[in-house]
Design an enzyme around this catalytic site. Structure first.
Site, PDB file in Angstrom:
ATOM      1  N   CYS A  92       0.833  -1.305   0.065  1.00  0.00           N
ATOM      2  CA  CYS A  92       0.086   0.072   0.016  1.00  0.00           C
ATOM      3  C   CYS A  92       0.876   1.287   0.145  1.00  0.00           C
ATOM      4  O   CYS A  92       0.258   2.321  -0.265  1.00  0.00           O
ATOM      5  CB  CYS A  92      -0.825   0.053   1.328  1.00  0.00           C
ATOM      6  SG  CYS A  92      -2.221  -1.223   1.145  1.00  0.00           S
ATOM      7  N   CYS A 221     -13.077   1.300   7.802  1.00  0.00           N
ATOM      8  CA  CYS A 221     -12.491   0.679   6.746  1.00  0.00           C
ATOM      9  C   CYS A 221     -12.554   1.572   5.674  1.00  0.00           C
ATOM     10  O   CYS A 221     -13.516   2.017   5.136  1.00  0.00           O
ATOM     11  CB  CYS A 221     -12.977  -0.621   6.497  1.00  0.00           C
ATOM     12  SG  CYS A 221     -13.113  -1.754   7.687  1.00  0.00           S
ATOM     13  N   SER A 222     -11.457   1.687   5.111  1.00  0.00           N
ATOM     14  CA  SER A 222     -11.275   2.341   3.682  1.00  0.00           C
ATOM     15  C   SER A 222     -11.866   1.506   2.560  1.00  0.00           C
ATOM     16  O   SER A 222     -11.878   0.201   2.632  1.00  0.00           O
ATOM     17  CB  SER A 222      -9.830   2.872   3.371  1.00  0.00           C
ATOM     18  OG  SER A 222      -8.962   1.569   3.150  1.00  0.00           O
ATOM     19  N   HIS A 344      -9.087   4.333  -1.300  1.00  0.00           N
ATOM     20  CA  HIS A 344      -7.737   3.784  -1.404  1.00  0.00           C
ATOM     21  C   HIS A 344      -7.356   2.789  -2.431  1.00  0.00           C
ATOM     22  O   HIS A 344      -7.247   1.637  -2.497  1.00  0.00           O
ATOM     23  CB  HIS A 344      -7.531   3.051  -0.195  1.00  0.00           C
ATOM     24  CG  HIS A 344      -6.203   2.345   0.478  1.00  0.00           C
ATOM     25  ND1 HIS A 344      -5.001   3.060  -0.145  1.00  0.00           N
ATOM     26  CD2 HIS A 344      -5.993   1.403   0.941  1.00  0.00           C
ATOM     27  CE1 HIS A 344      -4.061   2.228   0.383  1.00  0.00           C
ATOM     28  NE2 HIS A 344      -4.544   1.255   1.080  1.00  0.00           N
TER      29      HIS A 344
END
Length: 396
Positions: A92, A221-222, A344
């Site tokens: 990430c 949560c993304s 994201h």
């Protein structure tokens, strides 16, 4: 001592581009890369033929068949033919990894102008494919079946945090972080989730906000996202559409991969990356006007408050409860909405954070704009605190 004083040259962000983040069914990885690269080059006021090198941050991890996308940026112009182009992958943190590779090319003198791109297409893949791909960034769970995926890994971090520090109101604290970032995301035209959900909704388990992996709810949560961002790095101003932004310092630190070799709540290497970046820039936390940090889950943002030194370990809740990290606080965090609301798209995230911060520092952030910020921090992370990058940016 700043980067410029240490290396004898500047690294400047001279142009940038950013796509919307979200479910972009009409876009391909190629179209996203071409869009943001074209925009960044034009914004920098240069011609494609002036680009010396290209770095593309992309995770992929099996989420799409094309695993060799480094030359896609050449589709921008025939003048990019034969320009060296390299895909950079660090989970990430792939976007910030690409950014630092571009920086090092400038510092090494092998390039004077570098195009850095971060891009990811994820939403076309099934939840099982995305889940398995993301778990490829974890030593213990890679290749194994999981019903909660990466959420489960950060849920374990939250559980350890609660046990260690007796955080009885941890769920409410995480809900407040989610609500802050959703509220900020409303003002970000690139954000995937532009809705102010409010603290009550984010703190409460409901049909619309179910528990994904205790104690993390959906709002903790993304989302899975498509998107891209690009930035031109140069050693001198290029006469672009806006003033350039200076990279004052950067830091990277990696932690051990097996969970058994890490303290689950310390995020020790994350802390070191902050220390290295601020030491190179010659600044302290009080010198920062805002920060964009890696809130893939709300517990990650809470731990960032502690890793950067805003609070002592176990005291991160104070930063949100006392309003320090709100837009009008002493250190606004994730004014963009963060990964939580902005989205994201994994490889794009680190580059996006730099672009959004550059917009803030040049007064071009629109509805997100803070009042005359001069210095910012960008923090991007791969895995559960494994690959860690921090940049300190300054207005010129």
């Amino acid at each position: 001592m700043s980067l410029q004083e240490q290396f004898g040259k500047d690294v400047l962000l001279t142009g940038w581009g950013h796509s919307p983040f979200g479910k972009l069914a009409d876009e391909t990885l190629e179209s996203l890369i071409v869009q943001v690269a074209t925009e960044a080059i034009a914004n920098a006021g240069i011609e494609p033929g002036q680009i010396d090198e290209i770095y593309l941050g992309q995770f992929n991890s099996g989420m799409m068949p094309l695993a060799f996308p480094s030359s896609l940026a050449l589709q921008v112009s025939p003048d990019l033919a034969n320009v060296p182009a390299t895909r950079v992958e660090n989970a990430c943190a792939s976007g910030s990894a690409a950014f630092q590779q571009g920086t090092k090319s400038l510092l090494a003198g092998t390039a004077k102008t570098v195009l850095v791109i971060g891009a990811e297409k994820m939403t076309h893949a099934g939840a099982d494919v995305v889940g398995a791909g993301l778990l490829g960034a974890d030593y213990d769970m890679a290749g194994k079946a999981s019903t909660t995926g990466f959420t489960g890994l950060f849920a374990e971090v939250a559980k350890h945090y609660g046990k260690r520090y007796g955080a009885g109101n941890l769920g409410d604290v995480l809900g407040s972080i989610a609500a802050k970032n959703h509220r900020n995301g409303v003002d970000n035209p690139y954000a995937q989730l532009r809705k102010d959900l409010g603290e009550d909704f984010c703190r409460t388990v409901s049909d619309k906000n179910p528990m994904v992996a205790d104690p993390l709810r959906r709002t903790d949560c993304s989302p899975v996202s498509d998107g891209a961002a690009a930035v031109v790095l140069s050693v001198s101003p290029t006469g672009g559409a806006t003033a350039p932004v200076r990279l004052a310092g950067f830091g990277q630190a990696n932690d051990f991969f097996p969970a058994a070799r890490r303290d689950p709540t310390a995020f020790a290497a994350t802390r070191v990356s902050w220390q290295r970046a601020m030491a190179m820039a010659g600044v302290e936390l009080a010198d920062l006007d805002f920060a964009e940090v890696h809130d893939c889950f709300t517990i990650a943002e809470l731990l960032m408050y502690e890793a950067m030194g805003l609070t002592e370990p176990g005291k991160g809740a104070r930063a949100i409860e006392e309003g320090w990290v709100f837009k009008d606080g002493k250190l606004p965090v994730n004014v963009s909405g963060g990964l939580k609301a902005k989205g994201h798209p994994v490889g794009a995230t680190g580059v996006s954070q730099h672009v959004i911060s550059a917009m803030q520092l040049t007064g071009t952030a629109g509805g997100m704009q803070l009042a005359k910020p001069r210095r910012a921090a960008v923090q991007n992370m791969g895995g559960v605190g494994i690959a860690n990058y921090v940049s300190i940016l300054e207005a010129v």
